[in-house]
Design a protein around this motif. Structure first.
Motif, mmCIF file in Angstrom:
data_model
loop_
_atom_site.group_PDB
_atom_site.id
_atom_site.type_symbol
_atom_site.label_atom_id
_atom_site.label_comp_id
_atom_site.label_asym_id
_atom_site.label_seq_id
_atom_site.Cartn_x
_atom_site.Cartn_y
_atom_site.Cartn_z
ATOM 1 N N LYS A 11 73.995 -29.312 30.280
ATOM 2 C CA LYS A 11 74.432 -28.907 28.947
ATOM 3 C C LYS A 11 74.498 -27.386 28.863
ATOM 4 C CE LYS A 11 73.108 -29.396 24.101
ATOM 5 N NZ LYS A 11 72.132 -30.003 23.182
ATOM 6 N N SER A 12 75.724 -26.869 28.839
ATOM 7 C CA SER A 12 75.926 -25.433 28.659
ATOM 8 C C SER A 12 77.355 -25.185 28.201
ATOM 9 C CB SER A 12 75.639 -24.664 29.944
ATOM 10 O OG SER A 12 76.732 -24.689 30.811
ATOM 11 N N GLU A 13 77.521 -24.148 27.410
ATOM 12 C CA GLU A 13 78.860 -23.780 26.942
ATOM 13 C C GLU A 13 79.760 -23.409 28.112
ATOM 14 O OE1 GLU A 13 79.378 -21.253 23.459
ATOM 15 O OE2 GLU A 13 77.225 -21.504 23.100
ATOM 16 N N GLU A 14 79.198 -22.751 29.103
ATOM 17 C CA GLU A 14 79.975 -22.301 30.253
ATOM 18 C C GLU A 14 80.599 -23.477 31.002
ATOM 19 O OE1 GLU A 14 79.172 -20.290 34.600
ATOM 20 O OE2 GLU A 14 77.698 -19.969 33.018
ATOM 21 N N ILE A 15 79.832 -24.524 31.219
ATOM 22 C CA ILE A 15 80.337 -25.698 31.947
ATOM 23 C C ILE A 15 81.394 -26.423 31.129
ATOM 24 C CG2 ILE A 15 79.682 -28.010 32.743
ATOM 25 C CD1 ILE A 15 77.164 -26.789 33.882
ATOM 26 N N ILE A 16 81.158 -26.589 29.836
ATOM 27 C CA ILE A 16 82.124 -27.278 28.982
ATOM 28 C C ILE A 16 83.420 -26.479 28.909
ATOM 29 C CG2 ILE A 16 82.592 -28.038 26.621
ATOM 30 C CD1 ILE A 16 79.517 -28.591 26.463
ATOM 31 N N GLU A 17 83.313 -25.173 28.752
ATOM 32 C CA GLU A 17 84.499 -24.322 28.701
ATOM 33 C C GLU A 17 85.282 -24.403 30.013
ATOM 34 O OE1 GLU A 17 85.515 -19.587 28.398
ATOM 35 O OE2 GLU A 17 83.875 -20.379 27.175
ATOM 36 N N TYR A 18 84.586 -24.390 31.132
ATOM 37 C CA TYR A 18 85.227 -24.483 32.446
ATOM 38 C C TYR A 18 86.031 -25.780 32.566
ATOM 39 C CZ TYR A 18 85.589 -24.349 37.568
ATOM 40 O OH TYR A 18 86.048 -24.342 38.855
ATOM 41 N N LEU A 19 85.446 -26.890 32.150
ATOM 42 C CA LEU A 19 86.102 -28.195 32.243
ATOM 43 C C LEU A 19 87.301 -28.284 31.293
ATOM 44 C CD1 LEU A 19 86.235 -31.134 33.231
ATOM 45 C CD2 LEU A 19 84.487 -31.695 31.533
ATOM 46 N N LEU A 20 87.121 -27.919 30.044
ATOM 47 C CA LEU A 20 88.204 -28.048 29.063
ATOM 48 C C LEU A 20 89.359 -27.094 29.362
ATOM 49 C CD1 LEU A 20 86.134 -28.544 25.774
ATOM 50 C CD2 LEU A 20 87.085 -30.281 27.305
ATOM 51 N N LEU A 21 89.049 -25.890 29.801
ATOM 52 C CA LEU A 21 90.098 -24.935 30.151
ATOM 53 C C LEU A 21 90.905 -25.431 31.352
ATOM 54 C CD1 LEU A 21 91.236 -22.247 29.242
ATOM 55 C CD2 LEU A 21 89.665 -21.122 30.820
ATOM 56 N N HIS A 22 90.220 -26.023 32.313
ATOM 57 C CA HIS A 22 90.916 -26.587 33.475
ATOM 58 C C HIS A 22 91.907 -27.678 33.029
ATOM 59 C CE1 HIS A 22 91.596 -28.129 37.532
ATOM 60 N NE2 HIS A 22 91.524 -29.322 36.978
ATOM 61 N N ILE A 23 91.491 -28.528 32.105
ATOM 62 C CA ILE A 23 92.364 -29.608 31.629
ATOM 63 C C ILE A 23 93.593 -29.035 30.937
ATOM 64 C CG2 ILE A 23 92.541 -31.542 30.021
ATOM 65 C CD1 ILE A 23 89.535 -32.074 30.660
#
Length: 160
Positions: free
Chosen positions: A46-58
């Protein structure tokens, strides 16, 4: 090392963190539209960095493949509101419905499903002191009355 894989068989973008499946975004395809349903992560990632990385990739993948996106996933909708340059990926007829700013501010990580248990306090101290466990009726476990008529979803409880 982070790796994102589009698993078309399971219809999800999977995020791997050092070889471990950290989370995914579930989707379905409707013609040339990618419908995002929800984002799920293991609690330990759980981290903003990981979520941002995944959503930006999509979003970049959708743009590269020249698809439209239907962000039914609340995390993605919030993420897209923070980045208006991606709003053109949502069909124009749906932009007013899907890209609406809430009166209550949220972060994308507030709308992600998390799996795995949160840390719990140890109950070893209570067991060492000899305290009895309390069950749903409020009676100590040893004095819980057992009857043949006890049912669970219409079936007899096991062990009765």
């Amino acid at each position: 090392m982070r790796v994102i894989e589009n698993n078309q068989e399971l219809r999800r973008y999977q995020l791997y963190e050092r070889g471990d499946l950290a989370g995914f975004v579930q989707y379905s395809m409707r013609g040339e539209e990618l419908w995002l349903h929800y984002t799920q992560l293991k609690r330990r990632y759980k981290s903003e960095e990981i979520i941002e990385y995944l959503l930006l990739h999509i979003l970049e993948d959708v743009r590269r493949r020249r698809l439209a996106i239907m962000p039914f996933c609340p995390a993605m909708r919030i993420f897209m509101l923070e980045r208006p340059e991606y709003s053109c990926l949502v069909p124009e007829l749906w932009q007013d419905r899907l890209l609406v700013r809430s009166t209550v501010p949220h972060l994308p990580m507030d709308r992600v499903r998390y799996t795995g248990s949160p840390k719990r306090r140890s109950t070893a101290k209570h067991h060492a002191e000899g305290t009895r466990a309390v069950v749903w009726s409020g009676l100590p476990a040893q004095t819980q009355p057992r009857t043949q008529s006890a049912l669970c979803n219409g079936a007899p409880l096991p062990g009765i």
